[in-house]
Design a protein around this motif. Structure first.
Motif, PDB file in Angstrom:
ATOM      1  N   HIS A 156       0.837  -1.198   0.000  1.00 37.71           N
ATOM      2  CA  HIS A 156       0.000   0.000   0.000  1.00 37.71           C
ATOM      3  C   HIS A 156       0.875   1.252   0.000  1.00 37.71           C
ATOM      4  CE1 HIS A 156      -3.244   2.729   0.895  1.00 37.71           C
ATOM      5  NE2 HIS A 156      -2.788   3.024   2.089  1.00 37.71           N
ATOM      6  N   THR A 160       0.762   4.085  -3.189  1.00 40.35           N
ATOM      7  CA  THR A 160       0.119   5.375  -2.932  1.00 40.35           C
ATOM      8  C   THR A 160       0.984   6.523  -3.410  1.00 40.35           C
ATOM      9  OG1 THR A 160      -0.958   4.378  -1.002  1.00 40.35           O
ATOM     10  CG2 THR A 160      -1.002   6.777  -1.179  1.00 40.35           C
ATOM     11  N   ASP A 167      -5.568  11.304  -2.002  1.00 40.23           N
ATOM     12  CA  ASP A 167      -4.258  10.737  -1.664  1.00 40.23           C
ATOM     13  C   ASP A 167      -3.628  11.447  -0.470  1.00 40.23           C
ATOM     14  OD1 ASP A 167      -4.540   9.126  -3.963  1.00 40.23           O
ATOM     15  OD2 ASP A 167      -3.608  10.680  -5.202  1.00 40.23           O
ATOM     16  N   GLU A 170      -4.028   9.745   2.756  1.00 43.75           N
ATOM     17  CA  GLU A 170      -3.085   8.638   3.010  1.00 43.75           C
ATOM     18  C   GLU A 170      -1.770   9.160   3.583  1.00 43.75           C
ATOM     19  OE1 GLU A 170      -4.250   5.501   2.613  1.00 43.75           O
ATOM     20  OE2 GLU A 170      -6.095   6.482   1.964  1.00 43.75           O
ATOM     21  N   HIS A 174      -0.569   7.798   7.113  1.00 42.16           N
ATOM     22  CA  HIS A 174       0.516   6.818   7.148  1.00 42.16           C
ATOM     23  C   HIS A 174       1.901   7.410   6.941  1.00 42.16           C
ATOM     24  CE1 HIS A 174      -2.539   3.668   7.075  1.00 42.16           C
ATOM     25  NE2 HIS A 174      -3.089   4.235   6.021  1.00 42.16           N
TER      26      HIS A 174
ATOM     27  N   ARG B 113      -7.685   1.672   2.298  1.00 37.30           N
ATOM     28  CA  ARG B 113      -7.576   3.014   1.759  1.00 37.30           C
ATOM     29  C   ARG B 113      -8.613   3.929   2.405  1.00 37.30           C
ATOM     30  NH1 ARG B 113      -5.182   5.782  -2.288  1.00 37.30           N
ATOM     31  NH2 ARG B 113      -6.411   7.495  -3.102  1.00 37.30           N
TER      32      ARG B 113
END
Lengths: 216, 216
Positions: A156, A160, A167, A170, A174, B113
């Motif tokens: 993942h 990404t 996006d 994300e 993370h 996601r």
């Protein structure tokens, strides 16, 4: 092994124009590049930048004004093995990037969301790239046509890339590096108030493309 | 280890209403469930379904009409270790699912996601779930508050749940099971004609929610 990070110096990340002004998008692109370079170094590599124009960056740089495919193919033609890692992967930790170098296949692909190829490694001298459209599928086919073995990295973090507003969520969820801190400094925050996936909002609106710059 | 797959039997996948009619969305949800169950079995597990209503499925089934969190918490309260895998992961191959069972941490999380938790495994008797909002972040915090160790599975396949239209592109690009074949049979195809990510289009339009059913 040569590890190359392509970087488009002009007009980056146009699909983020609703959130960031042009100067901000350039800044974001540079911060993400720095994160990727740092993670690659922490994974034990010595990355080089392959840029469309001279930029000030803490890494060896090759300037090639041609489109992405031609510039990368020139690197591949100069000798393999080569790894090519996109510059807009702020979730790519050293551990995630290290997985690209594990499989012993002729071609290793890390797919990006939406069919892209966010990182690849080739040991096959005849493999060439085609980053347009569903490049992950096309790269698989090209490797197959060459009789080259293919391995895929299911990550993942590597999948990404930062192209669209969603996006950014994300990167906030993370991200571990400078990109996350930069986004937070711009007032970009997670919005978990909706019914479905977490999105982002910004505390103060962007200067839109075409608006007068702040200094104007 | 108990491996539980929650399944909402009524009105699934409402965010796909632009592409699929209600009956089609129910069919899609069932096909994805079958793919996940098959992959779990191929990974050596014996999955059970935790459904909101009785459905015809080739696995042991527990019916619990309560909302997701309460139903899953009841399973966790009955004893650990337990793995909970979402039913809408058609990219989840046996290899990808096997990675959930590798770390020896008290709590293992596979983020989805947009901040979700697409798969988790808990060995900690007091850990409970909260699937709303940014559940990945919340689950990490809950584990931390319990003093439980946490591991994360970095997988694009496990991160890709099918909630929105763009997710269908991932199922077509990377799916290996019945879901991909079902989508293709419905005329859903990749559209790589745009400038950015690959999207999907459908050869024949969906019957929209509120339209007369085909049999009407």
């Amino acid at each position: 092994m040569r590890v190359v990070v392509p970087f488009a110096a002009e007009q980056p990340k146009t699909r983020l124009a609703d959130v960031f002004a042009p100067t901000e998008r350039r800044e974001l692109a540079r911060v993400m590049l720095a994160d990727v370079l740092r993670s690659l170094r922490d994974a034990g590599h010595a990355p080089e930048v392959l840029a469309t124009a001279k930029i000030d960056v803490d890494a060896p740089i090759t300037v090639d004004e041609r489109p992405l495919n031609a510039a990368v193919d020139a690197v591949l033609a100069a000798g393999t093995p080569v790894a090519v890692v996109m510059a807009d992967l702020p979730l790519a930790t050293p551990d995630a990037l290290a997985r690209l170098f594990v499989p012993e296949a002729d071609v290793v692909l890390a797919p990006g969301r939406g069919g892209g190829t966010n990182a690849l490694l080739t040991r096959h001298p005849a493999f060439r790239v085609d980053y347009h459209g569903a490049s992950y599928r096309d790269h698989r086919e090209r490797a197959h046509d060459l009789g080259a073995s293919v391995a895929t990295v299911d990550s993942h973090r590597l999948a990404t890339d930062i192209d669209e507003c969603t996006d950014l969520a994300e990167a906030l969820l993370h991200g571990t590096g400078a990109t996350r801190r930069w986004l937070e400094a711009q007032g970009v925050r997670l919005d978990a108030s909706g019914d479905g996936r977490v999105t982002v909002c910004r505390d103060h609106p962007a200067v839109r493309q075409g608006d007068r710059p702040k200094s104007g």
